[in-house]
Write an enzyme that holds these catalytic residues in place. Structure first.
Site, PDB file in Angstrom:
ATOM      1  N   ARG B 130       0.820  -1.209   0.000  1.00 49.50           N
ATOM      2  CA  ARG B 130       0.000   0.000   0.000  1.00 49.50           C
ATOM      3  C   ARG B 130       0.860   1.268   0.000  1.00 49.50           C
ATOM      4  O   ARG B 130       0.514   2.257  -0.638  1.00 49.50           O
ATOM      5  CB  ARG B 130      -0.918  -0.025   1.222  1.00 49.50           C
ATOM      6  CG  ARG B 130      -2.030  -1.046   1.059  1.00 49.50           C
ATOM      7  CD  ARG B 130      -2.720  -1.367   2.365  1.00 49.50           C
ATOM      8  NE  ARG B 130      -3.805  -2.330   2.154  1.00 49.50           N
ATOM      9  CZ  ARG B 130      -4.480  -2.910   3.134  1.00 49.50           C
ATOM     10  NH1 ARG B 130      -4.190  -2.622   4.405  1.00 49.50           N
ATOM     11  NH2 ARG B 130      -5.437  -3.767   2.861  1.00 49.50           N
ATOM     12  N   ARG B 191       8.718  -1.504  -8.506  1.00 53.34           N
ATOM     13  CA  ARG B 191       7.395  -1.978  -8.927  1.00 53.34           C
ATOM     14  C   ARG B 191       7.415  -3.496  -9.047  1.00 53.34           C
ATOM     15  O   ARG B 191       6.477  -4.188  -8.625  1.00 53.34           O
ATOM     16  CB  ARG B 191       7.026  -1.320 -10.259  1.00 53.34           C
ATOM     17  CG  ARG B 191       5.556  -1.479 -10.603  1.00 53.34           C
ATOM     18  CD  ARG B 191       5.175  -0.672 -11.845  1.00 53.34           C
ATOM     19  NE  ARG B 191       5.450   0.745 -11.658  1.00 53.34           N
ATOM     20  CZ  ARG B 191       6.401   1.436 -12.307  1.00 53.34           C
ATOM     21  NH1 ARG B 191       7.170   0.843 -13.210  1.00 53.34           N
ATOM     22  NH2 ARG B 191       6.574   2.712 -12.051  1.00 53.34           N
ATOM     23  N   SER B 280      15.878  32.259   5.265  1.00 57.37           N
ATOM     24  CA  SER B 280      16.943  32.062   6.249  1.00 57.37           C
ATOM     25  C   SER B 280      16.663  32.943   7.457  1.00 57.37           C
ATOM     26  O   SER B 280      16.246  34.092   7.296  1.00 57.37           O
ATOM     27  CB  SER B 280      18.292  32.431   5.611  1.00 57.37           C
ATOM     28  OG  SER B 280      19.261  32.705   6.590  1.00 57.37           O
ATOM     29  N   LYS B 286      19.127  35.431   1.486  1.00 54.34           N
ATOM     30  CA  LYS B 286      19.376  34.097   0.951  1.00 54.34           C
ATOM     31  C   LYS B 286      18.101  33.368   0.573  1.00 54.34           C
ATOM     32  O   LYS B 286      17.061  33.539   1.195  1.00 54.34           O
ATOM     33  CB  LYS B 286      20.120  33.240   1.980  1.00 54.34           C
ATOM     34  CG  LYS B 286      21.580  33.610   2.109  1.00 54.34           C
ATOM     35  CD  LYS B 286      22.263  32.664   3.071  1.00 54.34           C
ATOM     36  CE  LYS B 286      22.039  31.222   2.642  1.00 54.34           C
ATOM     37  NZ  LYS B 286      22.756  30.296   3.536  1.00 54.34           N
ATOM     38  N   ASN B 288      17.248  29.329   0.014  1.00 56.27           N
ATOM     39  CA  ASN B 288      17.887  28.031   0.119  1.00 56.27           C
ATOM     40  C   ASN B 288      17.179  26.956  -0.698  1.00 56.27           C
ATOM     41  O   ASN B 288      15.949  26.981  -0.806  1.00 56.27           O
ATOM     42  CB  ASN B 288      17.934  27.601   1.582  1.00 56.27           C
ATOM     43  CG  ASN B 288      18.824  28.526   2.397  1.00 56.27           C
ATOM     44  OD1 ASN B 288      19.880  28.917   1.940  1.00 56.27           O
ATOM     45  ND2 ASN B 288      18.373  28.903   3.584  1.00 56.27           N
ATOM     46  N   ARG B 319      12.011 -19.335  13.957  1.00 63.05           N
ATOM     47  CA  ARG B 319      11.660 -17.921  14.194  1.00 63.05           C
ATOM     48  C   ARG B 319      12.809 -17.267  14.953  1.00 63.05           C
ATOM     49  O   ARG B 319      13.252 -17.799  15.987  1.00 63.05           O
ATOM     50  CB  ARG B 319      10.366 -17.740  14.977  1.00 63.05           C
ATOM     51  CG  ARG B 319       9.979 -16.234  15.022  1.00 63.05           C
ATOM     52  CD  ARG B 319       8.657 -15.947  15.724  1.00 63.05           C
ATOM     53  NE  ARG B 319       7.641 -16.876  15.269  1.00 63.05           N
ATOM     54  CZ  ARG B 319       6.537 -17.183  15.957  1.00 63.05           C
ATOM     55  NH1 ARG B 319       6.303 -16.565  17.108  1.00 63.05           N
ATOM     56  NH2 ARG B 319       5.683 -18.078  15.497  1.00 63.05           N
TER      57      ARG B 319
END
Lengths: 385, 385, 385, 385
Positions: B130, B191, B280, B286, B288, B319
Site C-alpha cells: 500500500r 514496482r 533564512s 538568501k 535556500n 523464528r
C-alpha cells in the site's frame, strides 16, 4: 538554572507520543523515549534561546528587559508543535518558525546574532545530555544486577562455551562479571561523552562570532564550551553515536547469551518478569525470552544508525546541504533504541532466574574454576569505583 | 475485496501521528507516512485476519458463521493501539493482544492455525504494497517532470562537469533524461518487487501448514504466493529494502546536482516552490534549495537502514530471536524516508527554474551537444513504455 | 569471442595474490577471489579496450589495421600491475597509464572516443559477470546439497524451534528445503542481475556518445546495452551489491542454524569435512564447526559493504569526485566475501553429518510433520526448474 | 623491548603486498598499509608469543631455557605466510599452524596456557597500535598544514557558504582553523584509544586465567592491561573503529570543501602536487583534484566498516562463532583506508594553492571578518598544546 534534571517523565513501557504506539513498547521502553520526543526537543530549543538571551544581556548586547521578555516567552506549552513542523518544512529547519513567533511575542532581540544551526545543534546536545541520564541509570542498574549475580554465583560452575561448543568449566559469577565489565566500560565511555563532548554551538551564521557568548551559553546550559564552533566538524555527534552503539553492542552480547542459555536443551537461565510475559499465541506451553529478544531487536538497529552519523560528516563549507539535517531524526532514534535496549536489559538482568543445578550438570564433576574468584573481585572493585 | 487502494489519505506535508510532528515535514512528506502509521499496520493486521477467516471457511476448516463474525470484528476503529502496543511488549509481538481481543469478540475460530509471525509478516507486506502506491506515484511524477525538462531543453547547452570540473558541453535535456532514466530504472525495480516479491506468509507455527490456505489468503490480499513459507528466509524484506535504497540513491543524485547547479557561482537552476520556502533566519537575502536539501536528508538515512535489513537475515531456526523483530520499525522508516524523498523530489522537479542563458554562458560558444538528441529520444521512448 | 568463461582458475582455498595470504583461506575461499584479483581487472580493462577497437573499426571510426594492432596489444601479461597502479594514483584511475601504454604500442587510435570511466565501469561489470559464474556454481551446489538432504530426510522428525525454544515437530527435510529455497531465491535474483543489469558503459567523456558504439561493445563483451550511459546513475552497482548481500544473508541463516544444531547440548548435526578441520589449539577434545563459522565471518562483512554502494549513489554531475572511486574496492570485496561464503557453504552442506536419532529424540513421540511432504515436493520441483 | 617503532617501512604510495597493486595507490597510500600487511600481523603474533614466553618464565611457569628457545623461534622470516593461511582455514584461525610450528621448533612450552584468541586479539591490538603511529603522523602533518594556512590567511576574506549558497564573509584562515580543529579533535580521540583502549588479551581458553600473566605481557608489548579479559566484550575494537571513522569523516569534510572551492566557477583553491597529477585521458585541458577525490574515496568506505565492527559485538558465550572472525579483515581495512585518507589529506593540504584574489572577489567589498582573528588564535593555541 537547573537543567540537569530530565525534562519529562513517563511510565515504563509507555511509548512516547512522537513514536509508534504499536511498536513503542518494544522500541521505546523506559524513560529515554520521553527525552527525545518532540516536546523535549522544543523545550531544549527554547532553553537555548533563553540562555542566549541571558548571555546577550550579560554581555550588554541586548537590554535587560528584552532578555526577560524572551526568557518569559520560552515556554514550550505556548507553542504548537505541528505548526512549527509545518513551517520548518519550508526551510528545512524547525527553528525558523520558532524565532518568528518568539520575536512576535518578545521583540526583535530574540535569537540575537544566532543562526538556526546554533539553536538546533545546542538543542540536540541538550536533548542528548538529558536523555543520557535515564539511559545511564538503566545501564547502571543492569550492571548492578550483573554485580549481584557475580557475587551470588562466585562459585557456581558453568561450562564455558567457545564457538558454541563446550570448552572448560568456569563460574557463572565470572560470566556475569564479564557482562558487568562490558556495561561499565561502555557506560564510562558514554558518560565521558556526556560530560566532555556534548558542547554548545553558538558561532553565529558562519562560525566566527565572539566566543564570549558561547562561553556564557555553555555555562547556562551545562554543556561543554568548544574551542571553535563545530557547525561543520561533526566529531561530537559521531562520538555520541559511537558510544551509544558500543553500549547497545554490549547489551546485545548479554541478551544473546541469555537466549542461548535459555534454550530448551540448555535451560541454565530463564527470564523472570511480569506474569504473562513471554506467552505464545499458537503454542501455550512456550515461554519466550521476551526481554532478551527485545534487547536484541533494539540493539541490532543501532549500528547502522551510528554508521549514518559517521557517514554524514562531510559537511559542505559552513553549513551542510543535507548531511546536517540527517542528524536530528537519526540521533533521536539512536538514543531511543539504545535507551530501550538498556531498559529491557535492566529488566532482564534484575529478574533473571538462574538454575545452578543445570549449570553444574553441564560443567562436569570437580570443575576447576581457574582464577574466577580473583577476577570477580577485581571486576567488582572496578565496578564500585 | 478491494485492498489495492491505499488505506489512508493525508494532506501533503502533514506528518503522520506515528512519527514526529516537529520533524515530520522534513522526514515524512507526502502520503507514504500515512501508509506506515500505526493505524495502517493495524488495518493490515486485521485484513490478514479477515482474509484468513475467509480462507478457512472456504477450505471448510471453520464454520461460515464464525468466519463472518471474525470479518465483522476486524474493524481498526474498534481497537486501542496503545493497549495493543502495551500488551505486545509482553510478547515482543503486537499480534498477541489483537488475537486475544478478536477471540473474545468473535470466538475461538479467529486466527485459526496461524501464528503471530504469519500475521505480522503478511501485514508488513500489505503495508509495503500500500505504501508503494503513493511512493511510486510521486516517483513517476518526478520522472515525468524530468521528461518535460528533457523535451524543453533538448537543445539547451550546458557544460558537463566531471570530477566537479568543466569537461565538454552537453545538453541540459540529456542531463534531465539521465535523471529520468535513473528514476525509471529504480522505480521499475521497486514496482517489480511490489508485484512479485511481496508475498503472503501463512505457514503456521513452524512453516509446514497445508499451502492451500496461503494460496487463498494471497489471492484475498493481492499478495504473491510463495513456494514455501519465508518465515526465516528473508530475501523478500531484503529485496524491498534494496529497491527502496536504490530509488533513494537516484533521488539523492538529482538533488545533489540541483544544489550544485544552484550555487551562487553557478546559478543555472533555482528552486521554485511555495512563497516563503527557503527563507533564512539570519540572512534574509538568501534563498535556500530546501527541497533538494530535504531529499538529501531523507535519502542519506536510507542506505544504513537497508544495511540493517540485509544484516538481519540470519534468522535462527524457525523464528528469530531479535532479527525478526528488527524489521517492523526499520521497514516503516525505509518506506517513510524514501517516500518523503520522492515527495520532495517531485516537488523539486515540477517547479525547477532553469536559467538557460547562464547554462549557455558556461557551455561556451558553438557547443557540440554530441548525440544528445538521439539519446533523449531513446530515453523518452523507454520512459513512455 | 568467448568471454563467458572465467578468466582464471585457482585451487580451492588458495588465496588470490591481490588479497591477504594469511586470511585468504577464510575470506577468499573458492574461485571468486581469482576473478576479482588485479590480473582479472587488468584483463577485463584490456578486453574492453579490444572490444572498443573492434567496434570502432566496424563503425568506420578507425582503420582496420589500427584495430588489429590495438587488439594484439591487449595482452595482460605485457603490463606491469604495480606500475599501472602507481600511475593510476596520480589520476585516481588506473586507466590513464594503460591508455598511455596502449597508444605507445598500438598508436593513437586506441581508446577512441572513450573515457576512463567507460573502461572502468565496463571492466567492473565484466569482472562481476565472470565472478558470478563460480559464485553461482558454488551456490547451486549448496542448494543441490540441501535438495539431497530434503529428499533423504523427508520423514526425519526434528523439533522446530521458535525464538530459540522448542515449538512443534517438523521434518528436517523441510528445514533443508527451506534452506534450499532461500539459496535458490537469492541465486535467481543474482543470476537475473548478471544477465540483465550488468551493462556496458560507453558514453564517452560526458555520456552523449553515439549509442551505436555501446551496442557493439556490449555484444562483443556479452554485457547488456543500457538505454543511456549510467555513468552517474548507479542503480546497476546497487543491484549487484544488494543481490550479493541477499545471498550472503541466506547463507548466514543456514550457517547460524548449523552452529546451533551442532551445540553440545543439541548435537543434531555435525560438520564433516577434511581430516583435521575444526581442531582447537587449547582444547584437543573439541571439534569446531569451522565451515559454518567461516560462512558467518564472511557473510557478516557483506551488508555494510552493500550499504556503502547504496550510500555512494549521489554522483555529482557527469562524474563523481569520490563516490565513483569508492566502488572498485568495495565491489571486489563484496564479490570475494560472498564468493567465499558460498564456497564455505557448499563445503558445509555437501559434508553435513545428520544425526537423525538425536533429532527424533528431541522431536518427541509420534510427531505430526504437518504438510512437510507436500511442501518438500513443491520446493524440489521449483528447485529443478 | 622496543615495540613502539613501526614494524615496516614503505615508500609513500607503494601498495602493500597484502592488498591490490592496481588500486593500492588509491586505497593504500602512506605507511599504514605496510603496518596491516600479512607480515605485520605475523610479526605481531610472534611478538605476542615471545612476550608470553617471557612472562611465563618470569612467573616460573616454564623453564628459562624454554623461554629463550621460544623467543628465538619467533622470527617472522622463518614462517611461510601462505602455509599458515592454508592451515588457518582449517580452524578459522591462523594461530593454529603457528603454534604447531613453534612447538616443533622450540618445544611444548610455547603458547603456554594461551588460546588462539589471546594471540589474535593481542596481535590485532599491536597491529593497530603500530599502524596508528604513521596514521597519526600523517594526520598531524595535515593539521600542521592547516595551521600554516590559518596563520597565512588570517586576514584573507572568503565568502562563507551555508547550504551551498553565499552567506557572509569570513576569513580563509578561520576556515583552515576549523579544518585543523577537526583533525586535532579526531586525532586526540584516536591517540587516546591508542594509549588507553588497545589492551592485551591473555585470559586463556575461557577467560579466567590468573591476571598476572596478562599484566606482564601488557608491559612487554606496551599495551594496556584490562580488568578482565575482553574476549567477548568488544568495546575496544568498537572504540578503535569509531575513532578511525571520525577521523575519516573530518578528512572527508576537508576534501569535500576543496573539491567545491576548486570548481571552475569558484577557483579559490587548486591542488598543487607532483607534475602530471590530475591529468585526464579524454580532456587534456583538465586538471583534477586527485588528492581530494582520493581522500573522499577512501573515507567514504570507512563508516560502513565501522558499522560492521559495531554490529558484530554480540559474541556468543566465551568465543563467538563468526562475529569474532569478522574483525581481522575489517580492522585491517579500517586502518588501511583511514591511513590512506590521512596520507592523501596531508599531501593535499601541504601543497594547496590558495587564490586569495578570487576569494576576495567573492567575499565582496569591506568584508567584516567577525571574530576570525581571536578564534584562529584560540585554535592555534589548542593545536600547539
Amino acid at each position: 538554572m537547573a537543567t540537569d534534571s530530565t525534562s519529562a517523565s513517563r511510565e515504563p513501557g509507555r511509548p512516547s507520543s512522537s513514536t509508534s504506539e504499536l511498536f513503542g513498547g518494544l522500541y521505546a521502553r523506559g524513560a529515554v523515549a520521553g527525552e527525545v520526543a518532540d516536546v523535549a526537543w522544543l523545550r531544549a530549543m527554547l532553553d537555548v534561546e533563553a540562555a542566549l538571551a541571558r548571555a546577550c544581556v550579560a554581555e550588554g548586547l541586548i537590554p535587560a528587559a528584552a532578555g526577560e521578555a524572551i526568557v518569559a516567552a520560552c515556554r514550550p506549552e505556548d507553542f504548537d508543535l505541528a505548526a512549527l513542523g509545518a513551517e520548518g518544512a519550508r526551510s528545512a529547519s524547525p527553528v525558523v518558525g520558532l524565532v518568528r513567533i518568539l520575536r512576535e511575542r518578545a521583540g526583535e532581540h530574540a535569537h540575537h546574532g544566532a543562526t538556526s544551526q546554533d539553536v538546533m545543534d545546542s538543542a540536540m546536545m541538550l536533548v542528548a545530555r538529558r536523555a543520557l541520564a535515564p539511559l545511564l541509570a538503566d545501564a547502571a542498574a543492569a550492571a548492578d544486577a550483573c554485580a549481584r549475580l557475580a557475587e551470588q554465583h562466585r562459585a557456581t560452575p558453568i561450562i564455558a562455551r567457545t564457538l558454541l561448543a563446550h570448552a572448560l568449566p568456569t563460574s557463572f559469577g565470572l560470566k556475569a562479571a564479564v557482562w558487568m565489565s562490558g556495561v561499565d566500560e561502555a557506560s564510562a565511555w558514554l558518560r565521558d561523552v556526556g560530560e566532555r563532548t556534548l558542547a554548545v554551538q553558538m558561532g553565529g551564521p558562519v562560525g566566527h562570532r565572539d566566543p564570549a557568548i558561547a562561553a556564557r551559553v555553555a555555562r547556562e546550559l551545562g554543556l561543554a564550551e568548544p574551542v571553535l564552533a563545530w557547525h561543520v566538524v561533526r566529531v561530537r555527534p559521531a562520538a555520541l553515536a559511537a558510544a551509544l552503539a558500543a553500549l547497545a553492542g554490549v547489551l546485545a552480547k548479554i541478551a544473546r547469551d541469555v537466549t542461548l542459555l535459555a534454550q530448551d536443551e540448555v535451560q541454565e537461565v530463564r527470564e523472570g518478569g511480569a506474569a504473562g510475559r513471554g506467552a505464545s499465541t499458537a503454542m501455550t506451553h512456550k515461554r519466550n525470552p521476551v526481554a532478551a529478544i527485545s534487547v536484541l531487536a533494539c540493539a541490532q538497529r543501532v549500528p547502522a544508525l551510528a554508521g549514518t552519523i559517521l557517514g554524514a560528516m562531510a559537511h559542505e563549507h559552513e553549513r551542510a546541504a543535507g548531511a546536517w539535517q540527517v542528524e536530528w531524526g537519526t540521533v533521536a532514534e539512536l538514543l531511543r533504541l539504545t535507551g530501550s535496549a538498556a531498559a529491557w536489559a535492566r529488566d532482564l538482568l534484575e529478574q533473571l532466574d538462574v538454575d545452578a543445578d543445570r549449570m553444574a550438570l553441564h560443567a562436569g564433576e570437580s570443575p576447576d574454576l581457574g582464577a574466577s574468584g580473583v577476577l570477580i573481585d577485581r571486576a567488582l572493585a572496578a565496578h564500585r569505583r
